[in-house]
Design a protein around this motif. Structure first.
Motif, short mmCIF file in Angstrom:
data_model
loop_
_atom_site.label_atom_id
_atom_site.label_comp_id
_atom_site.label_asym_id
_atom_site.label_seq_id
_atom_site.Cartn_x
_atom_site.Cartn_y
_atom_site.Cartn_z
N ASN A 1 1.91 -0.10 6.39
CA ASN A 1 0.90 -0.45 7.39
C ASN A 1 1.21 -1.77 8.09
N PRO A 2 2.37 -1.82 8.77
CA PRO A 2 2.65 -3.05 9.54
C PRO A 2 1.63 -3.20 10.67
N PHE A 3 1.41 -4.44 11.09
CA PHE A 3 0.48 -4.67 12.20
C PHE A 3 1.13 -4.18 13.49
N PRO A 4 0.54 -3.19 14.16
CA PRO A 4 1.22 -2.56 15.28
C PRO A 4 1.41 -3.45 16.50
N VAL B 1 6.42 -1.44 14.13
CA VAL B 1 6.29 0.01 13.95
C VAL B 1 7.46 0.78 14.55
N PHE C 1 0.82 -1.21 0.00
CA PHE C 1 0.00 0.00 0.00
C PHE C 1 0.85 1.26 0.00
#
Lengths: 266, 284
Positions: free
Chosen positions: A109-112, A161, A105
């Motif tokens: 947008n890594p999973f926090p 993040v 994207f």
């Protein structure tokens, strides 16, 4: 069109390339607003197709309809066909389509809540791969492919993040590669990054196209010229021109394309 | 440059407003401090080991404790959580992820109405639904009443907390070929877990502090009772019964019960927060 670093100007000749994704008369809508009009486009195997055009021209919508992400927007719908290796993606399960067609994207947008390791392996573990050794191998391989391994190999348990923006984006690329897709869609993957990170991503695209079919949406025309083999110019939801990148940027057939790539509008 | 009158006036207004806000913040915690101080000063005298391990003594005898009520409150709130957690969490997930339709809007509205229903009404409903068919008061009935009370809080906070999870995370998960339900459970819910847990704790704290719905359902019990189909003691009902009694030692025990109840909720909240703390030390 100035090449920088190790990124070579894109090659125009690719005689043996087979069509990988074929879009036929794609119309896409958000509620009553039509975003795409009869777009037909063929994306070739192991090549980079760039989609350029001014904001709101439908390039992201087109990209998102290739892996059926368009349909998750409430009120959206599309008509026409998109074929992956000759098979209609709407006849397949959306989950399987997305496993074969990965996506990166615009904003990283890594999973926090997950570590670097878990971010990369998320698609695998949630897809049912339980074998730890296999997962660890794929995590390393994907991070190496995304040119991030050397920077994070000692901190795989840190938060995803905690990385810099450019590293986060490469983490997202590694995450997408880990589920071994055949196609990689990139929605302005470098637009939120600084020039050095951008150069890294571009080098990466150049490396990845040996294995993957890549479709990249970009606002940056130099970037399209640098990384892509073929370029599609979209305007107002329509495909204006599609040709070898060299031709689009040196001798476009349409006046509109020429105006855009020379910076007269857009 | 010399500050102008206007500038000084603006500065004065700024300081004044700042002071007012600080004062209000202080006022907001004053009741809690007062309640805690008052409970502590009146209840501490009745707190001893017996209070936690002994049963209530018959009228006229001094001493004894509220062991059965402490355990009873835990059991009743546990039962209530068992009823409300699955329903509340999943209803919240539905509303947040798939609830943008008339059905979702209706559920959302009715949940808010349920949240406003006086707790004694919930008690009467549980009485009708459980106590009358069973023909006697029971812990089950109490659990149902508390569960009904907890559902709307859990549903709405879960929904609100899931909604603030950025759409980009859902898209990231879906684009990896993770199915929708797994995305909701494993990505969205995990990301929002801190807020969701806060909502659950609020509901638990509220349920633990309820008296009215238990009067109709679990009633009370002066004896040790862990059979869930029998009437069960609870701290709140004991606080009420002892608090209105004419005996000074009972009144002291009522204060002690209040103190224990408050401490239990505090300890539970802190324990859950520590246990569910994020691995990376950001949020919870």
């Amino acid at each position: 069109m100035t090449p920088h670093g190790r990124v070579e100007p894109a090659q125009a000749d690719h005689p043996a390339r087979q069509p990988r994704i074929v879009a036929e008369k794609v119309n896409a809508y958000f509620g009553t607003t039509q975003a795409l009009y009869d777009v037909s486009l063929t994306m070739l195997d192991r090549s980079v197709t760039a989609i350029i055009g001014p904001s709101g021209c439908g390039k992201s919508t087109f990209l998102r309809s290739i892996n059926r992400m368009h349909e998750i927007v409430p009120g959206s719908r599309m008509t026409g066909r998109i074929l992956l290796d000759g098979e209609d993606i709407h006849a397949m399960d959306a989950v399987l389509v997305r496993k074969r067609i990965g996506m990166v994207f615009q904003k990283p947008n890594p999973f926090p809540t997950m570590s670097i390791r878990d971010n990369v392996s998320a698609g695998l573990t949630f897809g049912g791969v339980r074998n730890r050794t296999v997962v660890a191998e794929i995590v390393e391989k994907s991070l190496r492919q995304a040119a991030l391994w050397d920077e994070v190999k000692d901190s795989l348990d840190n938060s995803g993040v905690s990385l810099s923006g450019g590293q986060q984006q490469r983490l997202c690329i590694a995450r997408a590669l880990a589920v071994s897709p055949e196609v990689l869609l990139m929605d302005e993957p470098a637009s939120a990054l600084d020039p050095i990170s951008t150069a890294k991503i571009e080098e990466l695209i150049y490396e990845l196209k040996r294995t993957y079919t890549i479709v990249i949406v970009t606002h940056n025309m130099q970037q399209a010229a640098r990384v892509s083999d073929q370029t599609a110019f979209f305007y107002m939801g329509r495909l204006v021109e599609f040709d070898d990148t060299k031709k689009i940027f040196t001798a476009p057939a349409k006046k509109q394309t020429e105006d855009y790539v020379t910076g007269r509008f857009g | 440059m010399k500050p102008t009158i206007r500038f000084r006036y603006r500065k004065f207004k700024s300081v004044l407003l700042y002071a007012l806000c600080g004062l209000s913040a202080l006022l907001a915690v004053v009741p809690l401090v007062l309640i805690f101080y008052h409970t502590l000063s009146l209840g501490l005298s009745a707190i001893n080991l017996d209070f936690f391990i002994e049963l209530p003594k018959p009228v006229g005898e001094t001493g004894g404790g509220l062991a059965n009520a402490i355990v009873g409150t835990l059991i009743l709130v546990g039962l209530g959580s068992l009823v409300s957690l699955p329903v509340g969490l999943m209803a919240g997930m539905y509303l947040s992820e798939h609830g943008n339709n008339p059905f979702g809007a209706t559920v959302r509205f009715l949940t808010d109405v349920l949240n406003g229903v006086p707790s004694i009404v919930t008690g009467v409903v549980a009485y009708t639904l459980v106590v009358i068919p069973m023909k006697h008061f029971s812990a089950y009935a109490g659990g149902v009443a508390l569960g009904i009370l907890m559902i709307p809080t859990i549903t709405r906070t879960t929904e609100e907390m899931l909604r603030i999870v950025p759409q980009s995370l859902r898209e990231a998960a879906l684009a990896l070929g993770i199915p929708r339900w797994k995305t909701t459970f494993r990505i969205v819910l995990t990301t929002a877990s801190g807020g969701v847990i806060t909502g659950i704790l609020l509901a638990v704290a509220r349920a633990a502090g309820e008296t009215a719905p238990l009067l109709f359902t679990a009633l009370n019990n002066r004896f040790w009772q862990t059979d869930l189909s029998q009437p069960m003691a609870s701290l709140t009902v004991f606080i009420y019964n002892y608090g209105v009694s004419p005996f000074s030692d009972w009144i002291a025990q009522a204060w002690a019960g209040a103190l224990v109840l408050m401490t239990m909720i505090l300890v539970l909240s802190m324990a859950v927060r520590i246990a569910t703390r994020s691995r990376f030390g950001r949020g919870t």
